[in-house]
Design an enzyme around this catalytic site. Structure first.
Site, short mmCIF file in Angstrom:
data_model
loop_
_atom_site.label_atom_id
_atom_site.label_comp_id
_atom_site.label_asym_id
_atom_site.label_seq_id
_atom_site.Cartn_x
_atom_site.Cartn_y
_atom_site.Cartn_z
N CYS A 53 13.61 33.87 43.47
CA CYS A 53 14.28 33.63 44.76
C CYS A 53 12.63 33.13 45.49
O CYS A 53 12.62 33.09 46.10
CB CYS A 53 14.80 34.65 45.18
SG CYS A 53 13.40 36.00 44.74
N GLU B 212 18.88 26.67 50.05
CA GLU B 212 18.22 26.73 49.59
C GLU B 212 19.45 26.96 47.70
O GLU B 212 20.04 27.34 48.26
CB GLU B 212 18.10 28.77 48.75
CG GLU B 212 17.97 29.22 48.14
CD GLU B 212 18.36 30.80 47.38
OE1 GLU B 212 18.66 31.15 48.06
OE2 GLU B 212 16.80 31.41 46.74
N GLU C 62 16.64 42.43 49.92
CA GLU C 62 16.03 41.00 49.24
C GLU C 62 16.76 40.39 49.60
O GLU C 62 17.76 39.98 47.99
CB GLU C 62 15.25 40.99 48.20
CG GLU C 62 14.36 42.58 48.89
CD GLU C 62 13.65 43.32 47.98
OE1 GLU C 62 13.89 43.26 46.81
OE2 GLU C 62 13.42 44.26 47.90
N LYS D 232 25.59 48.60 41.08
CA LYS D 232 26.70 47.25 40.84
C LYS D 232 26.16 45.88 40.02
O LYS D 232 25.50 45.80 41.13
CB LYS D 232 28.14 47.44 41.46
CG LYS D 232 29.25 46.69 41.21
CD LYS D 232 29.38 45.55 40.90
CE LYS D 232 28.77 43.71 41.64
NZ LYS D 232 29.16 42.86 41.38
P1 NAD Z 1 25.19 37.56 45.25
O1 NAD Z 1 25.53 37.74 46.67
O2 NAD Z 1 26.20 36.18 44.87
O3 NAD Z 1 25.66 38.17 44.27
C1 NAD Z 1 24.63 39.22 44.34
C2 NAD Z 1 25.54 40.74 43.47
O4 NAD Z 1 26.04 41.03 45.44
C3 NAD Z 1 26.26 40.13 43.12
O5 NAD Z 1 26.22 42.33 42.01
C4 NAD Z 1 27.80 40.40 42.77
O6 NAD Z 1 28.43 41.07 42.72
C5 NAD Z 1 27.24 40.98 44.93
N1 NAD Z 1 28.64 41.14 45.57
C6 NAD Z 1 29.30 39.62 45.65
N2 NAD Z 1 30.03 39.77 47.25
C7 NAD Z 1 29.86 40.90 47.51
C8 NAD Z 1 30.41 42.03 48.92
N3 NAD Z 1 31.18 41.23 49.71
N4 NAD Z 1 30.71 42.92 48.68
C9 NAD Z 1 29.66 43.87 48.35
N5 NAD Z 1 29.31 43.05 46.89
C10 NAD Z 1 29.07 41.97 46.46
O7 NAD Z 1 23.97 36.00 44.42
P2 NAD Z 1 23.57 35.72 43.45
O8 NAD Z 1 23.78 34.68 42.98
O9 NAD Z 1 24.13 37.08 42.43
O10 NAD Z 1 21.99 36.23 43.31
C11 NAD Z 1 21.57 34.78 43.85
C12 NAD Z 1 21.04 35.22 45.32
O11 NAD Z 1 20.07 36.07 45.56
C13 NAD Z 1 20.12 34.22 45.42
O12 NAD Z 1 19.45 33.66 46.85
C14 NAD Z 1 18.27 34.51 45.50
O13 NAD Z 1 17.03 33.74 46.50
C15 NAD Z 1 18.55 36.08 45.78
N6 NAD Z 1 17.74 37.07 44.59
C16 NAD Z 1 16.79 36.84 46.08
C17 NAD Z 1 16.10 37.26 45.33
C18 NAD Z 1 14.48 39.06 46.27
O14 NAD Z 1 13.72 39.62 45.67
N7 NAD Z 1 14.69 38.41 47.31
C19 NAD Z 1 15.32 37.96 43.99
C20 NAD Z 1 16.41 37.42 43.13
C21 NAD Z 1 17.71 36.80 43.98
#
Ligand code: NAD
Length: 488
Positions: free
Chosen positions: A292, A388, A259, A184
């Protein structure tokens, strides 16, 4: 399956399916959502908006495809994954162009390394899976064998930054270990994951082994995390979402790896190459800080603070904000107006609280840009230090000596990465060990050996991926014990 005609979008000169990929077929679903280009705000495509029914079909397809995929064995799977890696390498230009339009990462980084890292992920896991041996030994009059069994369908949920690469980082070990996948992708940048689906089929990966359900997190993502046939869930994204997904997978007793975000320290000691440290600090604004692993908390030894800032200013002055397709651009726009709003909100609150905005601090009139910003907090407890931002906003704090440096470095709930600048081997060892983070880089950044563990501590995540750590995650381990001499 839906009877609606397959839908495509033309993006950056490429044709991209905007439907789900379920059991090897494109499925239009019942409704759509728009994905926008951060480059000019235009609507790039209307993408299938998955619901619980689409998710159920995809998981059932993955469940049906799993026994044959697992039975192929590591060599058969590796052959297909290598073909997929080759196909990615042969399509770098197309994938880079679409990802740049959809997410606005710098085109030159996408072309040079980010897309081909996706190919490296598949190639690396093809090799690791083949080399991943079962253990055999004798004790207590029995033969012991540890057998690794592919766990079953895996849910992979990924964020909008570097969507292609981050999806391959999870999909590669899952497929290599013999799991099937339902991916997804994030709703703000869904297009290159759709192309990955096409390439997987072209590589000869059997229908149903790799499925893509597009849609909104709270709808398609939540349904996927909670589906009872899912046996593993791997997530990259924000800490709040991880808690929700973790609750859903816990209810089904499904192992979950996450992650997450970071508030990573970039430590600069007086004995460091200050030029290199200042240039690296300025690099944290690349891609508008939507990375991130970025070192967003500059912790600088007090005796060199002024000198460091001078060099930092000089390096930041070289940044060019603009169109990510242009060669000279170093800072691309933010992904979405809502995200720009969020970033601006952090800076506004910091200002209201009396934190000192030393540089930048405003959104630009044109495009979804926020100025590279540097804030000196009046307290380490300030929101701008502890939360963050995921934008071009850094803080700077001075420290006196190693003890204070480590205390500040470890003073947030997060623990994803750390960057350390020093010329002392002893200090590199001491501080490198003392910083609580999944990865610490000394005098460098973002260099990754794919066999090393990767993940976060505290609010930065649970579990580890990378190398055999990921293959272990996607496997169920069984101990087989046979009484010695009892069989012929
Ligand atoms: P997000 O948590 O908003 O969304 C991530 C994914 O989760 C998306 O596909 C979203 O549609 C899905 N999602 C959202 N709500 C959900 C739910 N209730 N149930 C299941 N899936 C759901 O994050 P984002 O804004 O897309 O990404 C940014 C974040 O990701 C930042 O915090 C960043 O630091 C982190 N990030 C971490 C890494 C790592 O390797 N540690 C890498 C990249 C990004």
């Amino acid at each position: 399956m839906s009877a609606a005609a397959a839908q495509f979008a033309r993006v950056a000169g490429q044709t991209v399916s905007t439907d789900h990929l379920i059991g090897g077929e494109r499925v239009a679903g019942r409704s759509r959502f728009e994905t926008l280009s951060p480059i000019d705000g235009s609507v790039l495509a209307e993408v299938a908006r998955g619901d619980a029914e689409d998710v159920a079909r995809a998981v059932e397809a993955a469940h049906r495809a799993w026994p044959a995929w697992a039975a192929l064995g590591p060599h058969g799977r590796a052959e297909r994954l290598r073909r997929l890696a080759d196909l990615i390498d042969s399509r770098v230009e197309e994938l880079a162009a679409v990802e740049c339009a959809d997410m606005a990462m710098l085109l030159r980084s996408l072309r040079a390394r980010v897309i081909s890292r996706g190919a490296r992920n598949f190639r690396a896991y093809a090799e690791l899976a083949v080399a991943y041996e079962e253990r055999d030994w004798r004790s207590n009059g029995t033969w012991n064998r540890v057998q690794r069994m592919a766990s079953g369908p895996a849910a992979v949920i990924t964020p909008w930054n570097a969507p292609f690469m981050l999806s391959t980082w999870k999909t590669a070990p899952a497929l290599a270990a013999g799991c099937t996948v339902v991916l997804k992708p994030a709703e703000w940048s869904p297009l290159t994951c759709s192309l990955l689906g096409d390439l997987a089929l072209e590589a000869g990966i059997e229908p149903g082994v790799f499925n893509v359900v597009q849609g909104i997190g709270e709808e398609a993502g939540a349904a996927l995390a909670a589906h009872p046939l899912i046996r593993r869930a791997s997530f990259t994204g924000s800490t709040g979402t991880a808690r929700r997904i973790g609750a859903a997978t816990a209810a089904n007793l499904v192992p979950f790896t996450a992650e997450l975000g970071g508030k990573n320290p970039l430590l600069v000691f007086a004995d460091a190459d200050l030029d290199a440290a200042a240039r690296m600090a300025a690099r944290q604004y690349d891609d508008s800080g939507q990375v991130c692993l970025s070192g967003t908390r500059l912790l600088v030894e007090a005796s060199v603070r002024e000198e460091f800032l001078e060099r930092f200013d000089a390096a930041v002055a070289e940044h060019v904000l603009g169109d990510p397709r242009r060669e000279e651009t170093t800072v691309s726009p933010l992904i979405h107006p809502l995200h720009l709003e969020r970033v601006a909100g952090f800076v506004e609150r910091a200002r209201d609280e009396g934190q000192r905005v030393l540089r930048g601090g405003r959104r630009l009139d044109d495009g979804w840009f926020f100025e590279p910003t540097l804030i000196e907090p009046t307290s380490n407890d300030a929101e701008i230090v502890q939360s963050e931002v995921f934008g071009p906003v850094l803080t700077i704090q001075a420290f006196a000596g190693e003890e204070e440096a480590v205390a500040l470095a470890n003073s947030t709930r997060y623990g994803l990465s750390g960057l350390l600048y020093t010329s002392s081997a002893g200090r590199a060892e001491r501080i490198g060990r003392a910083v609580r983070a999944g990865t610490v880089w000394v005098n460098t950044f973002l260099v990754r050996d794919l066999t090393a563990p990767f993940g976060g501590i505290g609010d930065s995540g649970i579990g580890r991926e990378g190398g055999d750590y990921a293959l272990d995650f996607y496997s169920d381990l069984k101990t087989l014990q046979i009484l010695e001499g009892s069989t012929r």
